[in-house]
Design a protein around this motif. Structure first.
Motif, short mmCIF file in Angstrom:
data_model
loop_
_atom_site.label_atom_id
_atom_site.label_comp_id
_atom_site.label_asym_id
_atom_site.label_seq_id
_atom_site.Cartn_x
_atom_site.Cartn_y
_atom_site.Cartn_z
N LEU A 126 -9.80 13.39 -4.39
CA LEU A 126 -8.92 12.71 -5.35
C LEU A 126 -9.71 12.11 -6.50
O LEU A 126 -9.29 12.17 -7.66
N GLN A 127 -10.89 11.55 -6.19
CA GLN A 127 -11.74 11.00 -7.24
C GLN A 127 -12.19 12.12 -8.18
O GLN A 127 -12.30 11.93 -9.38
N GLY A 128 -12.40 13.29 -7.60
CA GLY A 128 -12.78 14.46 -8.39
C GLY A 128 -11.69 14.90 -9.36
O GLY A 128 -11.95 15.54 -10.37
N LEU A 129 -10.45 14.52 -9.05
CA LEU A 129 -9.33 14.83 -9.96
C LEU A 129 -9.25 13.80 -11.08
O LEU A 129 -8.39 13.87 -11.95
N GLY A 130 -10.14 12.80 -11.02
CA GLY A 130 -10.14 11.75 -12.04
C GLY A 130 -9.27 10.56 -11.68
O GLY A 130 -8.95 9.74 -12.54
N LEU A 131 -8.89 10.45 -10.40
CA LEU A 131 -8.04 9.34 -9.97
C LEU A 131 -8.88 8.24 -9.33
O LEU A 131 -9.92 8.52 -8.73
N GLU A 132 -8.42 7.02 -9.45
CA GLU A 132 -9.14 5.89 -8.87
C GLU A 132 -8.66 5.65 -7.45
O GLU A 132 -7.48 5.37 -7.22
N VAL A 133 -9.55 5.83 -6.50
CA VAL A 133 -9.20 5.62 -5.09
C VAL A 133 -10.32 4.85 -4.41
O VAL A 133 -11.48 5.25 -4.48
N ASN A 134 -9.97 3.76 -3.75
CA ASN A 134 -10.97 3.01 -2.99
C ASN A 134 -10.76 3.18 -1.50
O ASN A 134 -11.70 3.34 -0.74
N ASN A 135 -9.50 3.16 -1.09
CA ASN A 135 -9.16 3.36 0.32
C ASN A 135 -7.89 4.20 0.36
O ASN A 135 -6.82 3.74 -0.03
N LEU A 136 -8.03 5.44 0.79
CA LEU A 136 -6.91 6.37 0.76
C LEU A 136 -5.65 5.79 1.40
O LEU A 136 -4.57 5.81 0.82
N PHE A 137 -5.80 5.26 2.62
CA PHE A 137 -4.63 4.80 3.38
C PHE A 137 -3.91 3.63 2.72
O PHE A 137 -2.71 3.49 2.85
N GLU A 138 -4.67 2.80 2.00
CA GLU A 138 -4.04 1.68 1.28
C GLU A 138 -3.48 2.14 -0.06
O GLU A 138 -2.38 1.78 -0.45
N ASP A 139 -4.28 2.95 -0.76
CA ASP A 139 -3.95 3.29 -2.15
C ASP A 139 -2.77 4.24 -2.30
O ASP A 139 -2.22 4.36 -3.39
N VAL A 140 -2.39 4.94 -1.23
CA VAL A 140 -1.23 5.85 -1.35
C VAL A 140 0.10 5.14 -1.10
O VAL A 140 1.16 5.69 -1.35
N LYS A 141 0.03 3.89 -0.62
CA LYS A 141 1.24 3.23 -0.12
C LYS A 141 2.34 3.03 -1.16
O LYS A 141 3.51 3.00 -0.80
N ASP A 142 1.98 2.89 -2.44
CA ASP A 142 3.04 2.66 -3.44
C ASP A 142 3.56 3.97 -4.04
O ASP A 142 4.45 3.97 -4.88
#
Length: 222
Positions: A126-142
Motif C-alpha cells: 500500500l505504501q508502494g501505491l503512494g498511500l500513508e499506512v502505519n498500521n494496516l488493521f487500524e488504518d483501514v477501519k474508516d
C-alpha cells in the motif's frame, strides 16, 4: 487415483510464513504452468534443496528472478513478493478462475491469527501505491484508505459521492467500508463473508482476505 499431494488440503498462505518450505510454491507453479512444472520437489526432504527445485521449475516459465533458494527458506517478504508478482504478471493463468475456484482461492489464505507477517507485506504494498499506512488493521477501519487503494488499482471504480471524507461516527466508517466491499464485489472479489462493519471493527482475517485480493488484482493488472 487422485493425487494426494494436490493443493486442496494445503492452503496457499502468507508470503513470508508458509512459503518457506516451498510446498506452496511447488503447487502454485504446477497450477499456473498447467502441469509443465512437476511436483517432484515435494519428495525432497531438505528445504534448501526443495527451494532450489522450485527455482529450476520457475526457469521453465522464464521466471527465475528476485529470489535465491536462501531467500525462500528465510522467507524474505519483499523479495518473495516480487517473485510472486512476476509469476502472476507473466502467467495470468490464475486470472481465468471460475466462481467456485475464485472462492476457494480466496479461502486458501489460512492466515495466522495475529496476521503480523501479512500486515507488514500488505503495508509495504500500500505504501508502494503512494498511500500513508502505519498500521494496516487500524488504518483501514474508516474505509477511506481501502477506497483510495481500490481507486488506484482500478481507476474510477469508487463512487466518491458515497464516501464520507471525514468519518468520525462508526456509522460513517461502516458505510465507507461497506462501499469498499461493494466495489470489491464488483471487481469479482470473493466477499461472501466480509461485511463493512467487520472491516470497521478491525477483523484481521477479513481485512487480510480483502486486501490480499486487492493486491492480487493490482498484480494481474500490471
Amino acid at each position: 487415483g487422485p493425487d494426494s499431494r494436490d493443493g486442496s488440503e494445503r492452503r496457499i498462505a502468507n508470503f513470508s510464513g508458509d512459503i518457506k518450505d516451498s510446498v506452496v510454491y511447488t503447487i502454485l507453479l504446477h497450477q499456473i504452468s498447467h502441469g509443465l512444472c512437476d511436483k517432484d520437489a515435494l519428495d525432497i526432504v531438505d528445504t534448501t534443496a526443495r527451494a532450489e527445485a522450485v527455482l529450476v521449475n520457475s526457469e521453465k516459465l522464464d521466471c527465475r528472478k528476485f529470489v535465491t533458494a536462501r531467500d525462500i527458506v528465510k522467507g524474505n517478504p519483499k523479495l518473495n513478493m516480487a517473485f510472486v508478482a512476476n509469476l502472476f504478471n507473466n502467467h495470468p493463468a490464475l486470472e481465468q478462475l471460475d466462481e467456485r475456484e475464485l472462492a476457494e482461492y480466496a479461502d486458501m489464505l489460512d492466515f495466522d491469527e495475529e496476521g503480523t507477517r501479512e500486515e507488514r507485506a500488505f503495508r509495504f504494498w500500500l505504501q508502494g501505491l503512494g498511500l500513508e499506512v502505519n498500521n494496516l488493521f487500524e488504518d483501514v477501519k474508516d474505509g477511506i484508505l481501502l477506497c483510495k487503494a481500490l481507486d488506484i488499482i482500478e481507476p474510477g471504480c469508487v463512487d466518491w459521492n458515497k464516501v464520507n471524507k471525514n468519518p468520525r461516527m462508526i456509522f460513517h466508517k461502516n458505510s465507507n467500508c461497506a462501499h469498499a466491499v461493494e466495489v470489491g464485489h464488483g471487481l469479482k472479489f470473493s466477499t461472501v463473508n466480509i461485511g463493512g462493519s467487520d472491516i470497521a471493527a478491525g477483523q484481521k482475517k477479513l481485512i487480510l482476505a480483502l486486501v490480499w485480493q486487492m493486491m492480487r488484482l493490482h498484480i494481474l493488472n500490471m
